[in-house]
Design a protein around this motif. Sequence first.
Motif, PDB file in Angstrom:
ATOM      1  N   SER A   1      -8.592  11.816  37.561  1.00  0.00           N
ATOM      2  CA  SER A   1      -7.872  12.113  36.634  1.00  0.00           C
ATOM      3  C   SER A   1      -7.863  10.887  35.333  1.00  0.00           C
ATOM      4  O   SER A   1      -7.212  11.329  34.531  1.00  0.00           O
ATOM      5  CB  SER A   1      -6.077  12.082  37.576  1.00  0.00           C
ATOM      6  OG  SER A   1      -6.317  13.605  38.440  1.00  0.00           O
ATOM      7  N   ARG A   2      -7.520   9.111  36.419  1.00  0.00           N
ATOM      8  CA  ARG A   2      -7.359   8.518  35.044  1.00  0.00           C
ATOM      9  C   ARG A   2      -8.394   8.131  34.498  1.00  0.00           C
ATOM     10  O   ARG A   2      -8.388   8.355  33.060  1.00  0.00           O
ATOM     11  CB  ARG A   2      -7.145   7.472  36.089  1.00  0.00           C
ATOM     12  CG  ARG A   2      -7.609   6.428  35.330  1.00  0.00           C
ATOM     13  CD  ARG A   2      -6.169   5.882  34.539  1.00  0.00           C
ATOM     14  NE  ARG A   2      -5.772   5.005  33.521  1.00  0.00           N
ATOM     15  CZ  ARG A   2      -5.264   4.818  32.669  1.00  0.00           C
ATOM     16  NH1 ARG A   2      -4.269   5.818  32.320  1.00  0.00           N
ATOM     17  NH2 ARG A   2      -4.415   3.838  32.110  1.00  0.00           N
TER      18      ARG A   2
ATOM     19  N   GLU B   1      -9.660  11.017  32.695  1.00  0.00           N
ATOM     20  CA  GLU B   1     -10.055  12.935  32.122  1.00  0.00           C
ATOM     21  C   GLU B   1      -8.387  11.489  30.934  1.00  0.00           C
ATOM     22  O   GLU B   1      -8.928  11.816  30.217  1.00  0.00           O
ATOM     23  CB  GLU B   1      -9.105  13.744  32.836  1.00  0.00           C
ATOM     24  CG  GLU B   1      -8.675  14.311  32.276  1.00  0.00           C
ATOM     25  CD  GLU B   1      -9.070  15.781  32.899  1.00  0.00           C
ATOM     26  OE1 GLU B   1      -7.823  17.338  32.515  1.00  0.00           O
ATOM     27  OE2 GLU B   1      -9.294  16.138  33.432  1.00  0.00           O
ATOM     28  N   MET B   2      -7.189  10.966  31.485  1.00  0.00           N
ATOM     29  CA  MET B   2      -6.919  10.132  30.570  1.00  0.00           C
ATOM     30  C   MET B   2      -7.376   9.195  29.954  1.00  0.00           C
ATOM     31  O   MET B   2      -7.064   9.156  28.389  1.00  0.00           O
ATOM     32  CB  MET B   2      -5.824   9.514  31.266  1.00  0.00           C
ATOM     33  CG  MET B   2      -4.973  10.075  32.389  1.00  0.00           C
ATOM     34  SD  MET B   2      -3.268   9.798  33.647  1.00  0.00           S
ATOM     35  CE  MET B   2      -2.722   8.389  32.688  1.00  0.00           C
TER      36      MET B   2
ATOM     37  N   GLU C   1     -10.214  12.068  43.844  1.00  0.00           N
ATOM     38  CA  GLU C   1      -9.165  12.773  42.937  1.00  0.00           C
ATOM     39  C   GLU C   1      -8.680  11.747  41.956  1.00  0.00           C
ATOM     40  O   GLU C   1      -8.565  12.021  40.725  1.00  0.00           O
ATOM     41  CB  GLU C   1      -8.360  13.508  43.427  1.00  0.00           C
ATOM     42  CG  GLU C   1      -9.234  14.694  44.660  1.00  0.00           C
ATOM     43  CD  GLU C   1      -9.611  15.531  43.398  1.00  0.00           C
ATOM     44  OE1 GLU C   1      -9.171  16.196  42.747  1.00  0.00           O
ATOM     45  OE2 GLU C   1     -10.804  16.168  43.946  1.00  0.00           O
ATOM     46  N   LYS C   2      -8.086  10.549  42.401  1.00  0.00           N
ATOM     47  CA  LYS C   2      -6.987  10.037  41.597  1.00  0.00           C
ATOM     48  C   LYS C   2      -8.384   8.994  41.099  1.00  0.00           C
ATOM     49  O   LYS C   2      -7.405   9.055  39.063  1.00  0.00           O
ATOM     50  CB  LYS C   2      -6.660   8.606  42.596  1.00  0.00           C
ATOM     51  CG  LYS C   2      -4.884   7.921  41.630  1.00  0.00           C
ATOM     52  CD  LYS C   2      -4.667   6.373  42.653  1.00  0.00           C
ATOM     53  CE  LYS C   2      -3.829   6.375  41.829  1.00  0.00           C
ATOM     54  NZ  LYS C   2      -2.964   4.679  42.717  1.00  0.00           N
TER      55      LYS C   2
END
Length: 117
Positions: free
Chosen positions: A17-18, A20-21, A13-14
């Motif tokens: 998220s990264r 996506e950034m 998940e982390k």
Amino acid sequence: MNIFPIRTEADYEKALSRIEMLMDAEYGTPEGDELDILTTLVENYEAKHFPIPACDPVEAIRFRMEQMGLEAKDLTPIIGSRSKVSEILNHKRQLSISMIRNLHAQLNVPYESLIGA
């Protein structure tokens, strides 16, 4: 850039998220390199933890038939008689090697889909 193996759902998940950034990161920049590495790690994790089941060969044939607007009768030059086509489409007969080759060559159905691997 601190990149670690993805071992847990939380790591996964982390990483998502990264990613996506970093989606707009330019190729060849440190951020672009990080995006490339993270994407590879996520693909590896997904392949191990969320495998895609093998495709049913008949469903692959039906899908291609739908895409090409074909009917069962249109497969007789590729598979053989109408009865063979019917048996294949109704899961009563296995595809032979020559049928697989013909379906791949004439309808461009991937070999992987036809052998169910």
